[in-house]
Design a protein around this motif. Sequence first.
Motif, PDB file in Angstrom:
ATOM      1  N   THR A  62      -7.272  -7.660   9.909  1.00  0.00           N
ATOM      2  CA  THR A  62      -6.005  -7.761   9.197  1.00  0.00           C
ATOM      3  C   THR A  62      -4.931  -6.981   9.937  1.00  0.00           C
ATOM      4  O   THR A  62      -5.232  -6.142  10.806  1.00  0.00           O
ATOM      5  CB  THR A  62      -6.129  -7.201   7.775  1.00  0.00           C
ATOM      6  N   LEU A  63      -3.695  -7.228   9.570  1.00  0.00           N
ATOM      7  CA  LEU A  63      -2.588  -6.498  10.181  1.00  0.00           C
ATOM      8  C   LEU A  63      -2.694  -5.011   9.862  1.00  0.00           C
ATOM      9  O   LEU A  63      -2.332  -4.160  10.681  1.00  0.00           O
ATOM     10  CB  LEU A  63      -1.260  -7.067   9.691  1.00  0.00           C
ATOM     11  N   LYS A  64      -3.204  -4.691   8.682  1.00  0.00           N
ATOM     12  CA  LYS A  64      -3.407  -3.291   8.322  1.00  0.00           C
ATOM     13  C   LYS A  64      -4.391  -2.627   9.280  1.00  0.00           C
ATOM     14  O   LYS A  64      -4.187  -1.481   9.706  1.00  0.00           O
ATOM     15  CB  LYS A  64      -3.933  -3.196   6.884  1.00  0.00           C
ATOM     16  N   ASP A  65      -5.455  -3.350   9.630  1.00  0.00           N
ATOM     17  CA  ASP A  65      -6.436  -2.826  10.580  1.00  0.00           C
ATOM     18  C   ASP A  65      -5.790  -2.553  11.938  1.00  0.00           C
ATOM     19  O   ASP A  65      -6.046  -1.526  12.575  1.00  0.00           O
ATOM     20  CB  ASP A  65      -7.593  -3.817  10.759  1.00  0.00           C
ATOM     21  N   VAL A  66      -4.954  -3.496  12.399  1.00  0.00           N
ATOM     22  CA  VAL A  66      -4.286  -3.335  13.687  1.00  0.00           C
ATOM     23  C   VAL A  66      -3.338  -2.140  13.654  1.00  0.00           C
ATOM     24  O   VAL A  66      -3.303  -1.331  14.581  1.00  0.00           O
ATOM     25  CB  VAL A  66      -3.494  -4.615  14.067  1.00  0.00           C
ATOM     26  N   ALA A  67      -2.560  -2.045  12.583  1.00  0.00           N
ATOM     27  CA  ALA A  67      -1.601  -0.940  12.458  1.00  0.00           C
ATOM     28  C   ALA A  67      -2.306   0.417  12.551  1.00  0.00           C
ATOM     29  O   ALA A  67      -1.811   1.346  13.203  1.00  0.00           O
ATOM     30  CB  ALA A  67      -0.842  -1.064  11.143  1.00  0.00           C
ATOM     31  N   GLN A  68      -3.474   0.515  11.920  1.00  0.00           N
ATOM     32  CA  GLN A  68      -4.243   1.754  11.981  1.00  0.00           C
ATOM     33  C   GLN A  68      -4.798   1.996  13.382  1.00  0.00           C
ATOM     34  O   GLN A  68      -4.805   3.118  13.876  1.00  0.00           O
ATOM     35  CB  GLN A  68      -5.380   1.712  10.964  1.00  0.00           C
ATOM     36  N   ALA A  69      -5.241   0.901  14.027  1.00  0.00           N
ATOM     37  CA  ALA A  69      -5.878   1.026  15.344  1.00  0.00           C
ATOM     38  C   ALA A  69      -4.896   1.445  16.427  1.00  0.00           C
ATOM     39  O   ALA A  69      -5.221   2.275  17.280  1.00  0.00           O
ATOM     40  CB  ALA A  69      -6.554  -0.289  15.718  1.00  0.00           C
ATOM     41  N   ILE A  70      -3.689   0.861  16.412  1.00  0.00           N
ATOM     42  CA  ILE A  70      -2.739   1.169  17.475  1.00  0.00           C
ATOM     43  C   ILE A  70      -1.640   2.122  17.017  1.00  0.00           C
ATOM     44  O   ILE A  70      -0.750   2.459  17.786  1.00  0.00           O
ATOM     45  CB  ILE A  70      -2.124  -0.109  18.080  1.00  0.00           C
ATOM     46  N   GLN A  71      -1.723   2.529  15.743  1.00  0.00           N
ATOM     47  CA  GLN A  71      -0.860   3.580  15.188  1.00  0.00           C
ATOM     48  C   GLN A  71       0.626   3.219  15.246  1.00  0.00           C
ATOM     49  O   GLN A  71       1.450   3.954  15.803  1.00  0.00           O
ATOM     50  CB  GLN A  71      -1.130   4.915  15.895  1.00  0.00           C
ATOM     51  N   TYR A  72       0.913   2.051  14.663  1.00  0.00           N
ATOM     52  CA  TYR A  72       2.303   1.632  14.482  1.00  0.00           C
ATOM     53  C   TYR A  72       2.523   1.234  13.036  1.00  0.00           C
ATOM     54  O   TYR A  72       1.578   0.892  12.320  1.00  0.00           O
ATOM     55  CB  TYR A  72       2.653   0.451  15.399  1.00  0.00           C
TER      56      TYR A  72
END
Length: 254
Positions: A167-177
């Motif tokens: 999910t986009l939430k997962d990506v945001a957490q992974a790349i810290q944006y």
Amino acid sequence: MYFFEHHGMEEKEFFKYSSLDNISFPLHFHRAFEIICVEKGKMVITIEDEEYELSENEAVIVFPNQLHKLHTESESTSKVIIFSPELIGHFYTAYKGVVPENNKLYLHTVPHESQVDALYAQKSFLYSICDLLIKHTAFTPVTVSSKRKIIQNMLLFIDENYHKECTLKDVAQAIQYDYAYLSKLFYHYTNLTFTNYVNRYRITQAAYLLESTEDTISEIAMKCGYKTLRTFNRNFKEYKKVSPSFYREKINTH
């Protein structure tokens, strides 16, 4: 809209040789190098902001992470070689961080696949291309915007995680944006929402598995990140206009 492909991300040296007719492929990038040579007909290849018109015996070499797309207007026969940077490690190290000013080359001949089925034959051919390129053009530093780097990281995350929760939430957490910032940026670059892109990517992978494996449709659905067969069937039909079973049956009859 553009795609990330996994070429060049393998743990071992990678060399893929294909003979293709009338190829067209949307804007994409990958870590691997790619050589595209036209044998018959004509093809237009766009690399970053430069458009190259190729005729017989003309070729381009695409460097790692260069955005490129291929288009055949009427008819073309081409040879495409995709290979990992490690196969030309000395050249890759020496020219890391730069790209050719002119990606186009003239090749008198491209060896038959049987002539480059061994490692040293592959390296010999590829280094001859490197030598030709060095004599043919100058090189300029790679310039990739910070926003494009973010998009590349997002696409890489999808490539590595599409088979599970992604999910986009997962990506945001992974790349810290910031979630909202990534949502707007992703749509700006791809003209798709993050969820739509992930679904398209999963269906693309599923279609490949339907063509190239004997896995059951249920197994493929699970491998591509779908928790239920019903959702997979619905999404597959939405993007491919046919059911997974009909798609496989059609492929097998050709």
